[in-house]
Design a protein around this motif. Structure first.
Motif, PDB file in Angstrom:
ATOM      1  N   LYS B 159      -5.274  -5.537   1.108  1.00 49.33           N
ATOM      2  CA  LYS B 159      -5.883  -4.426   1.839  1.00 49.33           C
ATOM      3  C   LYS B 159      -4.881  -3.287   2.003  1.00 49.33           C
ATOM      4  O   LYS B 159      -5.209  -2.111   1.785  1.00 49.33           O
ATOM      5  CB  LYS B 159      -6.348  -4.933   3.207  1.00 49.33           C
ATOM      6  CG  LYS B 159      -7.173  -3.947   3.990  1.00 49.33           C
ATOM      7  CD  LYS B 159      -7.668  -4.579   5.278  1.00 49.33           C
ATOM      8  CE  LYS B 159      -8.521  -3.577   6.044  1.00 49.33           C
ATOM      9  NZ  LYS B 159      -8.997  -4.127   7.308  1.00 49.33           N
ATOM     10  N   LYS B 160      -3.664  -3.654   2.328  1.00 50.56           N
ATOM     11  CA  LYS B 160      -2.634  -2.636   2.534  1.00 50.56           C
ATOM     12  C   LYS B 160      -2.351  -1.888   1.223  1.00 50.56           C
ATOM     13  O   LYS B 160      -2.250  -0.655   1.206  1.00 50.56           O
ATOM     14  CB  LYS B 160      -1.360  -3.324   3.039  1.00 50.56           C
ATOM     15  CG  LYS B 160      -0.285  -2.372   3.485  1.00 50.56           C
ATOM     16  CD  LYS B 160       0.909  -3.141   4.038  1.00 50.56           C
ATOM     17  CE  LYS B 160       2.030  -2.174   4.394  1.00 50.56           C
ATOM     18  NZ  LYS B 160       3.237  -2.902   4.798  1.00 50.56           N
ATOM     19  N   GLU B 163      -5.225   0.469   0.453  1.00 48.20           N
ATOM     20  CA  GLU B 163      -5.234   1.636   1.356  1.00 48.20           C
ATOM     21  C   GLU B 163      -4.148   2.631   0.959  1.00 48.20           C
ATOM     22  O   GLU B 163      -4.380   3.845   0.923  1.00 48.20           O
ATOM     23  CB  GLU B 163      -5.021   1.168   2.798  1.00 48.20           C
ATOM     24  CG  GLU B 163      -6.266   0.544   3.404  1.00 48.20           C
ATOM     25  CD  GLU B 163      -5.999  -0.087   4.766  1.00 48.20           C
ATOM     26  OE1 GLU B 163      -6.963  -0.556   5.371  1.00 48.20           O
ATOM     27  OE2 GLU B 163      -4.828  -0.109   5.210  1.00 48.20           O
ATOM     28  N   GLU B 164      -2.985   2.114   0.649  1.00 50.46           N
ATOM     29  CA  GLU B 164      -1.889   3.000   0.234  1.00 50.46           C
ATOM     30  C   GLU B 164      -2.242   3.738  -1.047  1.00 50.46           C
ATOM     31  O   GLU B 164      -1.982   4.929  -1.192  1.00 50.46           O
ATOM     32  CB  GLU B 164      -0.611   2.192   0.033  1.00 50.46           C
ATOM     33  CG  GLU B 164       0.057   1.778   1.327  1.00 50.46           C
ATOM     34  CD  GLU B 164       1.279   0.914   1.080  1.00 50.46           C
ATOM     35  OE1 GLU B 164       1.578   0.618  -0.096  1.00 50.46           O
ATOM     36  OE2 GLU B 164       1.925   0.518   2.075  1.00 50.46           O
ATOM     37  N   ARG B 166      -5.175   4.489  -2.111  1.00 49.91           N
ATOM     38  CA  ARG B 166      -6.257   5.457  -1.927  1.00 49.91           C
ATOM     39  C   ARG B 166      -5.801   6.676  -1.117  1.00 49.91           C
ATOM     40  O   ARG B 166      -6.360   7.749  -1.256  1.00 49.91           O
ATOM     41  CB  ARG B 166      -7.449   4.778  -1.260  1.00 49.91           C
ATOM     42  CG  ARG B 166      -8.192   3.903  -2.263  1.00 49.91           C
ATOM     43  CD  ARG B 166      -9.133   2.924  -1.638  1.00 49.91           C
ATOM     44  NE  ARG B 166      -9.633   1.998  -2.666  1.00 49.91           N
ATOM     45  CZ  ARG B 166     -10.263   0.873  -2.412  1.00 49.91           C
ATOM     46  NH1 ARG B 166     -10.490   0.496  -1.165  1.00 49.91           N
ATOM     47  NH2 ARG B 166     -10.674   0.108  -3.400  1.00 49.91           N
ATOM     48  N   THR B 167      -4.816   6.471  -0.256  1.00 48.98           N
ATOM     49  CA  THR B 167      -4.323   7.621   0.523  1.00 48.98           C
ATOM     50  C   THR B 167      -3.316   8.443  -0.263  1.00 48.98           C
ATOM     51  O   THR B 167      -3.097   9.603   0.025  1.00 48.98           O
ATOM     52  CB  THR B 167      -3.654   7.154   1.826  1.00 48.98           C
ATOM     53  OG1 THR B 167      -2.674   6.167   1.509  1.00 48.98           O
ATOM     54  CG2 THR B 167      -4.684   6.567   2.774  1.00 48.98           C
ATOM     55  N   THR B 168      -2.671   7.812  -1.244  1.00 54.67           N
ATOM     56  CA  THR B 168      -1.737   8.551  -2.096  1.00 54.67           C
ATOM     57  C   THR B 168      -2.187   8.408  -3.545  1.00 54.67           C
ATOM     58  O   THR B 168      -1.676   7.584  -4.288  1.00 54.67           O
ATOM     59  CB  THR B 168      -0.317   7.991  -1.949  1.00 54.67           C
ATOM     60  OG1 THR B 168      -0.364   6.594  -2.229  1.00 54.67           O
ATOM     61  CG2 THR B 168       0.222   8.219  -0.565  1.00 54.67           C
ATOM     62  N   PRO B 169      -3.146   9.229  -3.957  1.00 54.62           N
ATOM     63  CA  PRO B 169      -3.743   9.084  -5.283  1.00 54.62           C
ATOM     64  C   PRO B 169      -2.735   9.217  -6.411  1.00 54.62           C
ATOM     65  O   PRO B 169      -2.944   8.713  -7.507  1.00 54.62           O
ATOM     66  CB  PRO B 169      -4.760  10.221  -5.338  1.00 54.62           C
ATOM     67  CG  PRO B 169      -4.934  10.685  -3.946  1.00 54.62           C
ATOM     68  CD  PRO B 169      -3.702  10.343  -3.210  1.00 54.62           C
TER      69      PRO B 169
END
Lengths: 163, 176
Positions: B159-160, B163-164, B166-169
């Protein structure tokens, strides 16, 4: 977490190649040819019925042996002066001594594995029991006591049925 | 004399068709190529069948696959060195482990590859092979609680990572 689990479950692992089941089938066919020659561990499962009967027989033997300590005087056989005679018979030669006890201490019971007796269709398991026996006699008139200790060993063969 | 739990040839085909994808995916945790994974599964499956073991005992079956994979690695010294040096971070991108993935699924599969091996193998056994934690623990020689913990840590790490990503494409996890 559930979202990740659900996403993971949507991934479908790749299927095996068409050749893999064929290769396994051939390997299993080869294994099948060998199977009759190989005794697998499953054929050596303990036959509890046989083991129970063996233990019962051993217990019966011990009971009989214990009862034999007090044979009726009429049935007592004269004992030749033989150095190999059991101590109980030799003691009974001593006038007025009466057996008062037998102690059997089992200090080793070893499973010696399976044997294949010649001509036998099934294997047998050999159990070797080593014990220490102590017999005691007493003269009721004088109160004198006599005690003899000696090692004893018993080998039991238990048939093991296959599956 | 036929042993009671030995599958007939038709039986093993049914069992194998159900188990094969999960077993192959499990074997891929140790070997890079699909061909090696198939060799491992074949060896383990045949060994299992020869011993007359019960195919329903999944913990034992997966232990056999694990053991066969480790045997294969030991047999190939160069491969052993390579795999040990790479550890759990080995790049398994040469051949996809999953079918028909979209971009998001490719990202997820790549994140899965980046998990430590001890977490990844628990996820593989739980998600795609549906073993219980008790069976997983039996397979890899840890307690049921440890297996469950590794599963939770693995999911958390996935999950982490997602998320990382997706937040930093700009940081793509992998390009399978």
């Amino acid at each position: 977490m559930n979202d990740i689990e659900n996403e993971l479950r949507k991934l479908r692992p790749t299927r095996p190649s068409n050749g893999l089941p064929i290769r396994i089938g051939m390997a299993l066919a080869d294994a099948g040819k060998l199977r009759d020659d190989v005794i697998t561990p499953h054929r050596f499962r303990v036959n509890w019925v046989g083991l129970g009967l063996g233990v019962a027989a051993a217990a019966a033997f011990l009971i009989v042996a214990r009862l034999d300590v007090h044979p009726p005087a009429a049935t007592r056989h004269p004992v030749a002066s033989n150095s190999t005679a059991p101590p109980r018979d030799r003691a009974s030669e001593v006038s007025s001594y009466q057996a008062i006890g037998l102690t059997q201490v089992v200090y080793s019971k070893r499973n010696e594995g399976l044997l294949f007796p010649p001509g036998s269709a099934t294997p047998v398991r050999r159990l070797r029991t080593t014990r220490h026996e102590t017999m005691r006699w007493e003269d009721p008139h004088t109160g004198a006591r006599l005690q003899v200790s000696y090692p004893a060993e018993e080998v039991t063969l238990i048939p093991v049925s296959g599956q | 004399m036929v042993m009671e739990n030995v599958a007939t040839h038709e039986d093993w085909k049914v069992c194998f068709s159900e188990l094969a994808p999960g077993l192959l995916l499990f074997a891929r945790q140790w070997v890079c190529s699909a061909a090696d994974a198939e060799d491992v599964v074949q060896e383990a499956f045949v060994r299992f069948w020869r011993r007359g073991l019960d195919l329903r005992n999944r913990a034992l079956l997966y232990s056999a696959v694990r053991s066969a994979a480790l045997d294969l690695i030991r047999r190939d010294g160069r491969r052993a060195r390579r795999e040990l040096e790479a550890g759990g971070e080995i790049e398994q991108a040469t051949q996809p482990q999953f079918e028909q993935m979209d971009d998001a699924q490719r990202e997820l599969a790549a994140a899965l590859d980046r998990l430590p091996r001890e977490q990844r193998e628990v996820l593989v056994m739980k998600i795609w092979n549906e073993l219980t934690f008790a069976e997983i623990g039996q397979t890899i020689g840890v307690s049921q609680n440890t297996a469950a913990s590794r599963y939770r840590y693995g999911l958390g790490a996935l999950k982490k990572m997602l998320e990382e990503a997706r937040t930093t494409p700009a940081r793509t996890i992998a390009t399978l």
